[in-house]
Design an enzyme around this catalytic site. Structure first.
Site, PDB file in Angstrom:
ATOM      1  N   HIS A  72       0.789  -1.154  -0.054  1.00 44.84           N
ATOM      2  CA  HIS A  72       0.030  -0.012   0.017  1.00 44.84           C
ATOM      3  C   HIS A  72       0.882   1.097  -0.008  1.00 44.84           C
ATOM      4  CE1 HIS A  72      -3.847  -2.012   0.708  1.00 44.84           C
ATOM      5  NE2 HIS A  72      -3.323  -2.984   1.467  1.00 44.84           N
ATOM      6  N   ASN A 145     -10.208  -2.983   2.301  1.00 49.59           N
ATOM      7  CA  ASN A 145     -10.036  -3.164   1.016  1.00 49.59           C
ATOM      8  C   ASN A 145     -11.239  -2.563   0.011  1.00 49.59           C
ATOM      9  OD1 ASN A 145      -7.222  -3.285   1.051  1.00 49.59           O
ATOM     10  ND2 ASN A 145      -7.535  -5.651   0.746  1.00 49.59           N
TER      11      ASN A 145
HETATM   12 FE1  HDE Z   1      -2.538  -4.866   5.471  1.00 53.99          FE
HETATM   13  N1  HDE Z   1      -0.729  -4.132   5.833  1.00 53.99           N
HETATM   14  N2  HDE Z   1      -1.844  -6.670   5.794  1.00 53.99           N
HETATM   15  N3  HDE Z   1      -4.153  -5.748   4.695  1.00 53.99           N
HETATM   16  N4  HDE Z   1      -2.992  -3.040   4.793  1.00 53.99           N
HETATM   17  C1  HDE Z   1      -0.179  -2.794   5.672  1.00 53.99           C
HETATM   18  O1  HDE Z   1       0.755  -1.404   7.493  1.00 53.99           O
HETATM   19  C2  HDE Z   1      -0.725  -6.991   6.761  1.00 53.99           C
HETATM   20  C3  HDE Z   1      -4.418  -7.103   4.764  1.00 53.99           C
HETATM   21  C4  HDE Z   1      -4.466  -2.991   4.449  1.00 53.99           C
HETATM   22  O2  HDE Z   1      -3.335   3.599   3.945  1.00 53.99           O
HETATM   23  C5  HDE Z   1       1.049  -2.336   6.566  1.00 53.99           C
HETATM   24  O3  HDE Z   1       0.946   0.779   7.827  1.00 53.99           O
HETATM   25  C6  HDE Z   1      -0.788  -8.185   6.854  1.00 53.99           C
HETATM   26  C7  HDE Z   1      -5.933  -7.209   4.542  1.00 53.99           C
HETATM   27  C8  HDE Z   1      -4.445  -1.333   4.070  1.00 53.99           C
HETATM   28  O4  HDE Z   1      -1.575   3.359   5.462  1.00 53.99           O
HETATM   29  C9  HDE Z   1       1.365  -3.994   6.925  1.00 53.99           C
HETATM   30  C10 HDE Z   1      -1.708  -8.738   6.364  1.00 53.99           C
HETATM   31  C11 HDE Z   1      -6.474  -6.091   4.187  1.00 53.99           C
HETATM   32  C12 HDE Z   1      -3.105  -0.858   4.199  1.00 53.99           C
HETATM   33  C13 HDE Z   1       0.109  -4.666   6.727  1.00 53.99           C
HETATM   34  C14 HDE Z   1      -2.606  -7.682   5.733  1.00 53.99           C
HETATM   35  C15 HDE Z   1      -5.393  -5.227   4.354  1.00 53.99           C
HETATM   36  C16 HDE Z   1      -2.474  -1.891   4.597  1.00 53.99           C
HETATM   37  C17 HDE Z   1       2.071  -1.691   5.336  1.00 53.99           C
HETATM   38  C18 HDE Z   1      -2.056 -10.290   6.461  1.00 53.99           C
HETATM   39  C19 HDE Z   1      -7.848  -5.697   4.058  1.00 53.99           C
HETATM   40  C20 HDE Z   1      -2.985   0.679   3.843  1.00 53.99           C
HETATM   41  C21 HDE Z   1       2.084  -0.261   5.826  1.00 53.99           C
HETATM   42  C22 HDE Z   1      -2.675 -10.841   7.561  1.00 53.99           C
HETATM   43  C23 HDE Z   1      -8.808  -5.728   4.902  1.00 53.99           C
HETATM   44  C24 HDE Z   1      -3.015   1.570   4.952  1.00 53.99           C
HETATM   45  C25 HDE Z   1       1.235  -0.308   7.121  1.00 53.99           C
HETATM   46  C26 HDE Z   1      -2.734   2.973   4.940  1.00 53.99           C
HETATM   47  C27 HDE Z   1      -1.118  -1.730   5.121  1.00 53.99           C
HETATM   48  C28 HDE Z   1       0.242  -5.969   6.993  1.00 53.99           C
HETATM   49  C29 HDE Z   1      -3.560  -8.165   5.061  1.00 53.99           C
HETATM   50  C30 HDE Z   1      -5.346  -3.625   4.290  1.00 53.99           C
HETATM   51  C31 HDE Z   1       2.645  -4.209   6.580  1.00 53.99           C
HETATM   52  C32 HDE Z   1       0.538  -8.921   7.877  1.00 53.99           C
HETATM   53  C33 HDE Z   1      -6.585  -8.531   4.531  1.00 53.99           C
HETATM   54  C34 HDE Z   1      -5.815  -0.768   3.495  1.00 53.99           C
HETATM   55  O5  HDE Z   1       1.469  -3.694   8.294  1.00 53.99           O
END
Ligand code: HDE
Length: 695
Positions: A72, A145
């Site tokens: 992201h 999302n």
């Molecule tokens: Fe994320 N995800 N994610 N994700 N995610 C990040 O956090 C992570 C997942 C989502 O505009 C990171 O600040 C893991 C699902 C959004 O700043 C990080 C897993 C969904 C955003 C991270 C997921 C998301 C992130 C990277 C698997 C939808 C952007 C930078 C379990 C429900 C937020 C940060 C923004 C961002 C980890 C899966 C949505 C690395 C480990 C499912 C919208 O922490």
């Protein structure tokens, strides 16, 4: 030596008269006399490190970048507010869900997942839809999302998924796309991703703008009421403007023409006062429903169809202010799934639990310490009191002696003893029963990977199904290894044999690959869910959409005026495109300024187009490639096109004159023709043209 300050042209612009109160200073507050020339030993001599002004400036510049988000990375943030329309005390004690009419400030960041910070907006990708609600009981982050399911069921697979989707480690490409071997290798070996694959191969991953897409919390969460009773909940964002996407060929062109297409669209809409809105909906269900539902509600690769549990609308999000500073707000905002308020709680969804660990961890690295909550964009807007202290860049620091508890400072009144926990107002976890042996195992209830993938596919209109088959064929054709392509077709056969056949034909396979062995036999007769189609949920007017009017010398002034009035009257926007940016002289002698020169305003950047010019101009520009592309692309992308008969020479070279269908409107019929045209444009596209082309 004052004259030496002015060595470069315009040097006077760099100086302030003495006494002025906005004199430039260093970060230490030292007034600066010359910000243009490094201190040197002699006029042409070496630069001196002693120059604390230059040294500080370069030092700060060298450290301007912070690590981009690992996923992201490319995002765009906007401020807004959430207004509760319907209180739900029966489900949740959260104040944000109980005070009707109260406006809670918000910050929303939209993003793509795979591309780096500089990647184009219209990559085929999931969009992040993360909202921070600054509630009176602390920040609640709904980090969702634009697709309600995910690729994987367990967070431990996330690094593999992201490694596979991002550029290959040896060559460092391809950027911001999944059309490559590593991605398809991973997903075809992870059948749990098949439902998500159907969504990402649909037009959901190429939205027309952030304003026209849905958002989903994805996981099952809990709502907990005042009596401590819990219900499960799934969160939905429904755009007031309806759903709209572009066509893949358009996306490819838009990325070249305007890589900032989505952020520019959001900025422009808010700047023009056309504030986008989403309704917040909840699907609420209890343990009993969860028990009898065909799939596991803790499995993030599954939805609960809206037809089965309706979405109740409880409030509205309005995005009404652009950021003042992109870095301070969009880059530094730190979302975290663990940011929840009393009355909202987690479920045991293994993906959610993994995320709960990951977000704090990533912020520490990205923002450089534990005090990122002190940054204005992350700071709660309610009182904050605790005994946490120190750390990098601590900006809000407590006064007094008590920095632990229990303590006995403050005597009888307890004035200086600091804050204390409050059992009746504070956060309490729902006391869900937890038991069982420690196991590294995926529950059997997560094993059906194809049934909902099929449900998604059969819920689409034929146009959307064709787009999906085309997307699969396109992406798999970029895979160099034939066995990966065939493996995917082997999965598709579980989803829909016709789709599998269409993709196999598109790939030029001479025989159908065997079905991949399924972990569990799919249910083939799940009903269609109309809520899953974009076209069935598209806009019904031109509101919030954009008309491109291509004019040249001699264009009929009345017609141009009528078009503008009709489009803006319907709540749409109009941009004038002309051979020169200074505009074109209309038939009444007035100069109509242009928003874009023709090669900077191609038809792919508009929802619908009109071409208005006299015959002489049409002859003049019928060999001009951007003019021909403007018309030709609009036709190919099934757009509604308005025209005047004089444009014939241009339309003939573009190859559309003999193919004009009901998607074309002749504006010379009179002023009501412009209204008819805009009315027609209320539909997304003239889809019949696509089917005609395929026959
Ligand atoms: Fe994320 N995800 N994610 N994700 N995610 C990040 O956090 C992570 C997942 C989502 O505009 C990171 O600040 C893991 C699902 C959004 O700043 C990080 C897993 C969904 C955003 C991270 C997921 C998301 C992130 C990277 C698997 C939808 C952007 C930078 C379990 C429900 C937020 C940060 C923004 C961002 C980890 C899966 C949505 C690395 C480990 C499912 C919208 O922490």
């Amino acid at each position: 030596m004052p004259d030496q300050l002015n060595l470069d042209e315009g040097g006077a612009n760099h100086q302030k008269p003495e006494g002025d109160d906005d004199v430039m200073t260093t970060a230490q507050g030292h007034p600066v006399a010359d910000d243009q020339n490094w201190l040197t030993a002699g006029e042409r001599g070496p630069q001196l490190l002693e120059d604390h002004i230059a040294r500080e400036k370069i030092f700060h510049f060298d450290h301007e970048r912070i690590p981009e988000r690992v996923v992201h990375a490319r995002g765009y943030g906007v401020h807004g507010h959430f207004e509760l329309k319907k209180a739900i005390p029966q489900y949740s004690r959260a104040r944000i869900f109980n005070e009707e009419g109260v406006k809670t400030p918000t910050f929303t960041r939209f993003s793509t997942v795979a591309g780096n910070k500089g990647s184009p907006d219209l990559a085929r990708d999931v969009r992040g839809f993360a909202t921070k609600f600054y509630t009176q009981e602390g920040n609640w982050d709904l980090v969702g999302n634009n697709i309600p399911v995910f690729f994987i069921q367990d967070a431990i697979k996330f690094p593999d998924l992201i490694h596979a989707a991002k550029p290959a480690p040896d060559r460092g490409f391809p950027q911001a796309q999944t059309a490559h071997d590593n991605f398809w290798d991973f997903v075809t070996l992870s059948p749990e991703s098949m439902h998500m694959i159907m969504w990402i191969m649909s037009d959901r991953t190429i939205p027309r703008s952030f304003r026209f897409m849905e958002g989903f919390g994805v996981h099952t969460f809990r709502l907990v009421n005042e009596d401590g009773e819990s219900h499960f909940v799934k969160f939905h964002w429904k755009p007031k403007l309806g759903l709209q996407s572009v066509i893949w060929n358009e996306a490819l062109k838009v990325n070249g023409m305007d890589p900032d297409f989505h952020r520019r669209d959001m900025w422009d809409a808010i700047d023009a006062g056309d504030f986008p809105q989403w309704d917040l909906g909840i699907q609420v269900f209890d343990e009993e429903f969860a028990e009898q539902f065909e799939f596991d509600v803790l499995d993030a690769t599954k939805i609960i169809p809206e037809e089965q549990v309706p979405v109740e609308i409880i409030g509205t999000l309005t995005l009404d202010a652009n950021v003042d500073n992109f870095f301070a707000e969009t880059e530094q905002v730190a979302f975290c799934t663990q940011n929840i308020v009393p009355g909202i709680d987690h479920s045991d969804d293994p993906l959610l639990q993994g995320r709960n660990f990951s977000y704090l961890d990533t912020q520490l690295k990205r923002l450089g310490g534990p005090n990122f909550t002190h940054l204005p964009i992350n700071a709660p807007k309610c009182p904050v009191r605790h005994f946490q202290q120190d750390g990098h860049m601590a900006m809000t620091n407590p006064k007094g002696r008590a920095n632990y508890e229990p303590n006995s400072w403050g005597g009888d009144t307890g004035e200086d003893r600091g804050p204390r926990a409050c059992p009746n107002r504070g956060f309490e976890s729902y006391p869900a029963k937890v038991s069982g042996p420690k196991l590294r195992i995926r529950s059997e209830t997560f094993a059906d990977h194809y049934s909902q993938a099929r449900q998604f596919y059969i819920s689409q209109t034929p146009v959307e199904q064709t787009h999906m088959a085309n997307a699969l064929t396109f992406e798999l054709s970029k895979c160099e290894r034939p066995d990966i392509r065939e493996r995917m077709v082997g999965h598709l056969r579980h989803i829909d044999e016709d789709l599998a056949k269409e993709v196999a034909d598109g790939l030029g396979l001479t025989s159908m690959p065997d079905k991949v062995v399924a972990a569990r036999q799919p249910v083939a007769d799940l009903p269609e869910s109309p809520a899953l189609s974009i076209i069935k949920n598209g806009p019904d007017s031109f509101k919030g959409r954009k008309l491109g009017v291509y004019i040249a010398e001699g264009a009929d002034a009345d017609i141009v005026k009528a078009l503008k009035e009709a489009a803006t009257g319907a709540g749409g926007m109009v941009e004038i495109v002309a051979p020169h940016v200074s505009g074109a002289k209309l038939s009444d002698g007035t100069l109509m300024p242009a928003d874009e020169k023709i090669d900077g305003g191609p038809s792919v950047t508009y929802d619908a187009v009109a071409v208005v010019m006299n015959e002489e101009s049409a002859r003049r520009y019928n060999t001009d490639k951007p003019s021909v592309d403007f018309v030709n692309d609009a036709f190919a992308h099934a757009k509604f096109v308005a025209y005047v008969p004089e444009v014939r020479p241009l339309f003939e070279t573009a190859g559309v004159w003999d193919w004009m269908d009901d998607g074309f409107v002749d504006l010379s019929r009179g002023t009501e023709a412009a209204d008819d045209f805009i009315q027609k444009c209320g539909k997304l596209r003239f889809w019949d043209r696509e089917s005609v082309k395929q026959d």
